[in-house]
Motif scaffolding. Structure first.
Motif, PDB file in Angstrom:
ATOM      1  N   LEU A   7       0.854  -1.186   0.000  1.00  0.00           N
ATOM      2  CA  LEU A   7       0.000   0.000   0.000  1.00  0.00           C
ATOM      3  C   LEU A   7       0.893   1.240   0.000  1.00  0.00           C
ATOM      4  CD1 LEU A   7      -2.843   1.312   0.312  1.00  0.00           C
ATOM      5  CD2 LEU A   7      -2.494   1.161   2.796  1.00  0.00           C
ATOM      6  N   ILE A   8       0.693   2.099  -0.987  1.00  0.00           N
ATOM      7  CA  ILE A   8       1.444   3.359  -1.077  1.00  0.00           C
ATOM      8  C   ILE A   8       0.426   4.483  -1.181  1.00  0.00           C
ATOM      9  CG2 ILE A   8       3.261   4.618  -2.293  1.00  0.00           C
ATOM     10  CD1 ILE A   8       3.893   1.855  -3.689  1.00  0.00           C
ATOM     11  N   VAL A   9       0.466   5.417  -0.231  1.00  0.00           N
ATOM     12  CA  VAL A   9      -0.531   6.487  -0.198  1.00  0.00           C
ATOM     13  C   VAL A   9       0.162   7.839  -0.025  1.00  0.00           C
ATOM     14  CG1 VAL A   9      -2.447   5.063   0.591  1.00  0.00           C
ATOM     15  CG2 VAL A   9      -0.910   6.052   2.275  1.00  0.00           C
ATOM     16  N   SER A  10      -0.275   8.797  -0.814  1.00  0.00           N
ATOM     17  CA  SER A  10       0.307  10.135  -0.769  1.00  0.00           C
ATOM     18  C   SER A  10      -0.728  11.143  -0.281  1.00  0.00           C
ATOM     19  CB  SER A  10       0.792  10.553  -2.163  1.00  0.00           C
ATOM     20  OG  SER A  10       1.824   9.713  -2.614  1.00  0.00           O
ATOM     21  N   GLY A  11      -0.375  11.876   0.765  1.00  0.00           N
ATOM     22  CA  GLY A  11      -1.241  12.936   1.272  1.00  0.00           C
ATOM     23  C   GLY A  11      -2.622  12.495   1.689  1.00  0.00           C
TER      24      GLY A  11
ATOM     25  N   VAL B 254       6.245   3.157   6.735  1.00  0.00           N
ATOM     26  CA  VAL B 254       7.255   4.214   6.774  1.00  0.00           C
ATOM     27  C   VAL B 254       6.629   5.486   6.218  1.00  0.00           C
ATOM     28  CG1 VAL B 254       9.235   2.662   6.561  1.00  0.00           C
ATOM     29  CG2 VAL B 254       8.171   3.585   4.500  1.00  0.00           C
ATOM     30  N   LEU B 255       7.184   6.613   6.626  1.00  0.00           N
ATOM     31  CA  LEU B 255       6.728   7.924   6.148  1.00  0.00           C
ATOM     32  C   LEU B 255       7.882   8.625   5.450  1.00  0.00           C
ATOM     33  CD1 LEU B 255       4.771  10.358   6.004  1.00  0.00           C
ATOM     34  CD2 LEU B 255       5.565  11.002   8.306  1.00  0.00           C
ATOM     35  N   LYS B 256       7.622   9.114   4.243  1.00  0.00           N
ATOM     36  CA  LYS B 256       8.610   9.894   3.510  1.00  0.00           C
ATOM     37  C   LYS B 256       8.026  11.259   3.189  1.00  0.00           C
ATOM     38  CE  LYS B 256      11.472  10.192  -0.655  1.00  0.00           C
ATOM     39  NZ  LYS B 256      12.688  10.598   0.088  1.00  0.00           N
ATOM     40  N   ILE B 257       8.766  12.307   3.553  1.00  0.00           N
ATOM     41  CA  ILE B 257       8.370  13.675   3.228  1.00  0.00           C
ATOM     42  C   ILE B 257       9.249  14.169   2.076  1.00  0.00           C
ATOM     43  CG2 ILE B 257       8.158  16.033   4.051  1.00  0.00           C
ATOM     44  CD1 ILE B 257       6.144  14.110   5.321  1.00  0.00           C
ATOM     45  N   PHE B 258       8.615  14.580   1.001  1.00  0.00           N
ATOM     46  CA  PHE B 258       9.336  15.132  -0.139  1.00  0.00           C
ATOM     47  C   PHE B 258       9.556  16.630   0.104  1.00  0.00           C
ATOM     48  CE2 PHE B 258       7.668  11.251  -1.902  1.00  0.00           C
ATOM     49  CZ  PHE B 258       8.642  10.844  -2.798  1.00  0.00           C
ATOM     50  N   LYS B 259      10.820  16.996   0.315  1.00  0.00           N
ATOM     51  CA  LYS B 259      11.155  18.379   0.634  1.00  0.00           C
ATOM     52  C   LYS B 259      10.842  19.323  -0.519  1.00  0.00           C
ATOM     53  CE  LYS B 259      14.807  17.459   4.029  1.00  0.00           C
ATOM     54  NZ  LYS B 259      16.221  17.673   4.381  1.00  0.00           N
ATOM     55  N   TYR B 260      10.361  20.491  -0.145  1.00  0.00           N
ATOM     56  CA  TYR B 260      10.078  21.581  -1.078  1.00  0.00           C
ATOM     57  C   TYR B 260       8.920  21.269  -2.033  1.00  0.00           C
ATOM     58  CZ  TYR B 260      14.799  22.430   0.609  1.00  0.00           C
ATOM     59  OH  TYR B 260      15.901  22.574   1.416  1.00  0.00           O
TER      60      TYR B 260
END
Length: 218
Positions: free
Chosen positions: A111-115, A190-196
Motif C-alpha cells: 500500500l502506497i498512499v500520498s497525502g 514508513v513515512l517519507k516527506i518530499f522536501k520543497y
C-alpha cells in the motif's frame, strides 16, 4: 476501457506488463495526472489507472462518499480477478487505499498512499476554510465530501498489516502531525516527506512518484 460496477460505469486505462498496480487519483482529478509516472511504471507493472465515479469519463452520480469509492475499487479488483496488486493512491485515492487495506487485509501486496487524511481535521486550517468558501459558492458534492469525510479510526489503521508507504510534501495541505499519526498506527509502515513539494507537485504531471513506487517495490 469501461467496466460496469455497482450500478455505475468506471473508466480505466490498462497499460504495461508485470505485477498489477492499481492507481487512484485525488478529488476533482482523473487518471491522466499519472501519465508521466505511468510512462515509467509500465516497464515494471501492469498499471490499472482508474477514474473514480463522478470523475473523468466515469459515471456521474447524485451523491458522493468515500465508502462508495472503496466499494467500487473492491469490485473492480474482483471482477477483473486482479491478484495481490500493489495499490497507489493520491489524496482521495490514498484515503480509499487506507479504507480498503483495513477492511480487506489480504487484498493488496503493498500500500502506497500520498497525502491521505483519516478525518477532515487532518487538513490544515486554511485549507478547510478555503473548502468551506468554495462549497458555499459552488455547493459541490466533491467538496462537501472532503469537508465531512472520511472517518477512519485508529483501530482501523491498526488492522493494516501489509507493507505501507506514506508520503507527503513539506508544504502539504495535510499536517505533518497527521501523517505521522497515520504512520505510527500502521505497524509495517514508513513515512517519507518530499522536501520543497506541495500536496501534489511531486505527483501531478510528475514522474517523481513513479520513481518512488519503483524504488519501494524492488
Amino acid at each position: 476501457m469501461f467496466i460496469k460496477i455497482n450500478e455505475v460505469t468506471l473508466f480505466y486505462q490498462r497499460i504495461g506488463f508485470g505485477n498489477p498496480l492499481i492507481m487512484l487519483h485525488g478529488n476533482g482529478e482523473t487518471h491522466e495526472i499519472f501519465n508521466r509516472s505511468v510512462s515509467l511504471l509500465q516497464e515494471y507493472f501492469t498499471v490499472y489507472a482508474i477514474d473514480f465515479r463522478e470523475h473523468g469519463n466515469s459515471s456521474k452520480v447524485s451523491e458522493l462518499h468515500y465508502k462508495d469509492h472503496a466499494d467500487d475499487i473492491y469490485e473492480f479488483i474482483n471482477q477483473l480477478n486482479i491478484k495481490s496488486p500493489v495499490y497507489y493512491g493520491f489524496s482521495d485515492g490514498g484515503i480509499v487505499g487506507l479504507m480498503l487495506a483495513s477492511q480487506y487485509p489480504d487484498l493488496f501486496s503493498k500500500l502506497i498512499v500520498s497525502g491521505p487524511n483519516i478525518n477532515p481535521k487532518g487538513l490544515k486550517t486554511y485549507a478547510r476554510l478555503f473548502m468551506k468558501l468554495v462549497y458555499g459558492i459552488k455547493k459541490s458534492q466533491k467538496v462537501r465530501m472532503m469537508l465531512n469525510e472520511p472517518d477512519i479510526s485508529i483501530s482501523d489503521l491498526s488492522k493494516i498489516k501489509i507493507p505501507t508507504y506514506i508520503t507527503g510534501g513539506s508544504f502539504d495541505v495535510i499536517t505533518k502531525n497527521h501523517l505521522c499519526l497515520i504512520q505510527e498506527n500502521i505497524k509495517n509502515s514508513v513515512l517519507k516527506i518530499f522536501k520543497y513539494h506541495t500536496h501534489s507537485s511531486y505527483i501531478v504531471n510528475s514522474d517523481i512518484i513513479g520513481k518512488y513506487i519503483i524504488e519501494v517495490c524492488k
